[in-house]
Design a protein around this motif. Sequence first.
Motif, PDB file in Angstrom:
ATOM      1  N   GLY A 167       7.624  -9.404 -12.614  1.00  0.00           N
ATOM      2  CA  GLY A 167       6.902 -10.552 -12.961  1.00  0.00           C
ATOM      3  C   GLY A 167       5.804 -11.205 -11.852  1.00  0.00           C
ATOM      4  N   PRO A 168       4.953 -11.980 -11.903  1.00  0.00           N
ATOM      5  CA  PRO A 168       4.191 -12.619 -11.066  1.00  0.00           C
ATOM      6  C   PRO A 168       4.576 -12.770  -9.734  1.00  0.00           C
ATOM      7  N   GLU A 169       5.845 -13.375  -9.671  1.00  0.00           N
ATOM      8  CA  GLU A 169       6.236 -13.927  -8.138  1.00  0.00           C
ATOM      9  C   GLU A 169       6.658 -12.567  -7.228  1.00  0.00           C
ATOM     10  N   ILE A 170       7.311 -11.715  -7.923  1.00  0.00           N
ATOM     11  CA  ILE A 170       7.904 -10.695  -7.186  1.00  0.00           C
ATOM     12  C   ILE A 170       6.698  -9.620  -6.847  1.00  0.00           C
ATOM     13  N   MET A 171       5.692  -9.574  -7.883  1.00  0.00           N
ATOM     14  CA  MET A 171       4.447  -8.895  -7.534  1.00  0.00           C
ATOM     15  C   MET A 171       3.759  -9.568  -6.583  1.00  0.00           C
ATOM     16  N   ARG A 172       3.446 -10.768  -6.491  1.00  0.00           N
ATOM     17  CA  ARG A 172       2.496 -11.369  -5.522  1.00  0.00           C
ATOM     18  C   ARG A 172       3.301 -11.357  -4.096  1.00  0.00           C
ATOM     19  N   ALA A 173       4.718 -11.288  -4.204  1.00  0.00           N
ATOM     20  CA  ALA A 173       5.329 -11.112  -2.635  1.00  0.00           C
ATOM     21  C   ALA A 173       5.031  -9.606  -2.187  1.00  0.00           C
ATOM     22  N   GLN A 174       5.211  -8.860  -3.178  1.00  0.00           N
ATOM     23  CA  GLN A 174       4.764  -7.285  -2.886  1.00  0.00           C
ATOM     24  C   GLN A 174       3.667  -7.131  -2.563  1.00  0.00           C
ATOM     25  N   LEU A 175       2.312  -7.525  -3.047  1.00  0.00           N
ATOM     26  CA  LEU A 175       1.065  -7.207  -2.364  1.00  0.00           C
ATOM     27  C   LEU A 175       0.875  -8.034  -1.219  1.00  0.00           C
ATOM     28  N   GLY A 176       1.595  -9.195  -0.926  1.00  0.00           N
ATOM     29  CA  GLY A 176       1.424  -9.769   0.341  1.00  0.00           C
ATOM     30  C   GLY A 176       2.237  -8.868   1.576  1.00  0.00           C
ATOM     31  N   HIS A 177       3.123  -8.091   1.098  1.00  0.00           N
ATOM     32  CA  HIS A 177       3.927  -7.244   1.908  1.00  0.00           C
ATOM     33  C   HIS A 177       3.192  -6.179   2.461  1.00  0.00           C
ATOM     34  N   LEU A 178       2.098  -5.640   1.340  1.00  0.00           N
ATOM     35  CA  LEU A 178       1.169  -4.658   1.801  1.00  0.00           C
ATOM     36  C   LEU A 178       0.359  -4.956   2.670  1.00  0.00           C
ATOM     37  N   LEU A 179      -0.183  -6.167   2.546  1.00  0.00           N
ATOM     38  CA  LEU A 179      -1.298  -6.928   3.490  1.00  0.00           C
ATOM     39  C   LEU A 179      -0.596  -6.930   4.974  1.00  0.00           C
ATOM     40  N   THR A 180       0.425  -7.525   4.960  1.00  0.00           N
ATOM     41  CA  THR A 180       1.250  -7.515   6.348  1.00  0.00           C
ATOM     42  C   THR A 180       1.603  -6.175   6.829  1.00  0.00           C
ATOM     43  N   MET A 181       2.181  -5.084   6.302  1.00  0.00           N
ATOM     44  CA  MET A 181       2.242  -3.685   6.731  1.00  0.00           C
ATOM     45  C   MET A 181       1.000  -3.139   7.122  1.00  0.00           C
ATOM     46  N   SER A 182      -0.088  -3.325   6.450  1.00  0.00           N
ATOM     47  CA  SER A 182      -1.603  -2.931   6.846  1.00  0.00           C
ATOM     48  C   SER A 182      -1.715  -3.231   8.319  1.00  0.00           C
ATOM     49  N   GLU A 183      -1.294  -4.283   8.939  1.00  0.00           N
ATOM     50  CA  GLU A 183      -1.747  -4.907  10.216  1.00  0.00           C
ATOM     51  C   GLU A 183      -1.145  -3.957  11.244  1.00  0.00           C
ATOM     52  N   GLN A 184      -0.043  -3.225  10.730  1.00  0.00           N
ATOM     53  CA  GLN A 184       0.479  -2.345  11.984  1.00  0.00           C
ATOM     54  C   GLN A 184      -0.563  -1.011  12.194  1.00  0.00           C
ATOM     55  N   SER A 185      -0.804  -0.483  13.474  1.00  0.00           N
ATOM     56  CA  SER A 185      -1.663   0.406  13.717  1.00  0.00           C
ATOM     57  C   SER A 185      -1.597   1.728  13.211  1.00  0.00           C
ATOM     58  N   ASN A 186      -0.140   1.851  12.907  1.00  0.00           N
ATOM     59  CA  ASN A 186       0.386   3.361  12.237  1.00  0.00           C
ATOM     60  C   ASN A 186       0.133   3.267  10.858  1.00  0.00           C
ATOM     61  N   ILE A 187      -0.392   2.273  10.204  1.00  0.00           N
ATOM     62  CA  ILE A 187      -0.359   2.122   8.680  1.00  0.00           C
ATOM     63  C   ILE A 187      -1.542   2.057   8.199  1.00  0.00           C
ATOM     64  N   THR A 188      -2.170   3.114   7.207  1.00  0.00           N
ATOM     65  CA  THR A 188      -3.370   2.926   6.846  1.00  0.00           C
ATOM     66  C   THR A 188      -3.313   2.782   5.053  1.00  0.00           C
ATOM     67  N   ILE A 189      -3.847   2.001   4.529  1.00  0.00           N
ATOM     68  CA  ILE A 189      -3.706   1.535   3.056  1.00  0.00           C
ATOM     69  C   ILE A 189      -5.157   1.598   2.262  1.00  0.00           C
ATOM     70  N   GLN A 190      -5.294   2.443   1.290  1.00  0.00           N
ATOM     71  CA  GLN A 190      -6.447   2.585   0.626  1.00  0.00           C
ATOM     72  C   GLN A 190      -6.289   2.060  -0.842  1.00  0.00           C
ATOM     73  N   VAL A 191      -7.360   1.916  -1.657  1.00  0.00           N
ATOM     74  CA  VAL A 191      -7.137   1.727  -3.138  1.00  0.00           C
ATOM     75  C   VAL A 191      -8.074   2.321  -3.780  1.00  0.00           C
ATOM     76  N   LEU A 192      -7.492   3.264  -4.760  1.00  0.00           N
ATOM     77  CA  LEU A 192      -8.516   4.148  -5.580  1.00  0.00           C
ATOM     78  C   LEU A 192      -8.503   3.203  -6.875  1.00  0.00           C
ATOM     79  N   PRO A 193      -9.802   2.493  -7.186  1.00  0.00           N
ATOM     80  CA  PRO A 193     -10.014   1.790  -8.445  1.00  0.00           C
ATOM     81  C   PRO A 193     -10.241   2.422  -9.378  1.00  0.00           C
ATOM     82  N   PHE A 194     -10.080   1.879 -10.664  1.00  0.00           N
ATOM     83  CA  PHE A 194     -10.285   2.420 -11.998  1.00  0.00           C
ATOM     84  C   PHE A 194     -11.654   3.027 -12.150  1.00  0.00           C
ATOM     85  N   GLU A 195     -12.579   2.313 -11.589  1.00  0.00           N
ATOM     86  CA  GLU A 195     -13.966   2.568 -11.848  1.00  0.00           C
ATOM     87  C   GLU A 195     -14.346   4.131 -11.226  1.00  0.00           C
TER      88      GLU A 195
END
Length: 285
Positions: A183-211
């Motif tokens: 649901g939205p609440e759990i998913m919103r927290a999960q996406l926020g966690h990705l944003l937080t973790m991406s601040e670490q120098s050893n973590i790189t996150i990319q998104v492959l869009p549908f387009e």
Amino acid sequence: MAGVTPTMGRRKLGGVLTALREGAKLTGDQAAKLANFSTGKLSRLETGHNVVYPKDVRALLDAYATPATVRDQVLRLAELAEQPGWWQEFGDVLPMDFDLYLSVEEAAASLLVFETSVVLGLLQTEDYARTWLRAEDPGIPNADLERFVKLRMTRQRLLGRESGGLTLWAIFDEAVLRRKVGGPEIMRAQLGHLLTMSEQSNITIQVLPFEVGAHVAASGSFTLVEFEQPTDPEIGYVDCAAGNVYAEKPAQVRRLKTNFHHLTSLALPPQKSLSFIRKAQKELT
């Protein structure tokens, strides 16, 4: 013995024993005869599929006329090969052969990951992990589920090690961000966690869009495991319903690596990817 899981320690030892045999210019049959082994037993030792006994390693070192300094190093490696990993505490809930992957992950210097449908376990929140695991196995007892969640959370310490920390480069298909797990609440927290973790120098996150449309890895997720020592060859890993698949042949690894680097050029750059995640988080209802 044939069913013994080839942990990373056994694999490393097996590679060293193979190199020593080849350095002694002995065939498998010749080495086995000198050590009073069967050829099958030697093969299992060299591939990491045999429990390691010091007396067996000593027999091989004698057969190869191994210098004393090297002998000590190999015997120490043999001792380490049979030390239980931290994950043995969770042996009652570990999926078949997953202990091998955990030993590989523990020894890794970096992971290159492409995920098509789920957030990588190393980056999951507890609630997301709990919801996903329940969906995968609706009948799992609550106690086992919580043990599995704890296992997943314990794995994540790899990303925070002060020395020899794991480097992670994860590419997520847009579907991973759009699927409302819990649901939205759990998913919103999960996406926020990705944003937080991406601040670490050893973590790189990319998104492959549908387009992007069709691409080289449209057939599914995969992980490429890299090690610090050049003598430890890279390993490809694919988790599927039929079981875990390890790609170890050089041609297989090259293909996965080429695919991953192709995906990095197709995916949004890291900063734009984070903006995409923020936007997806705000759009959750």
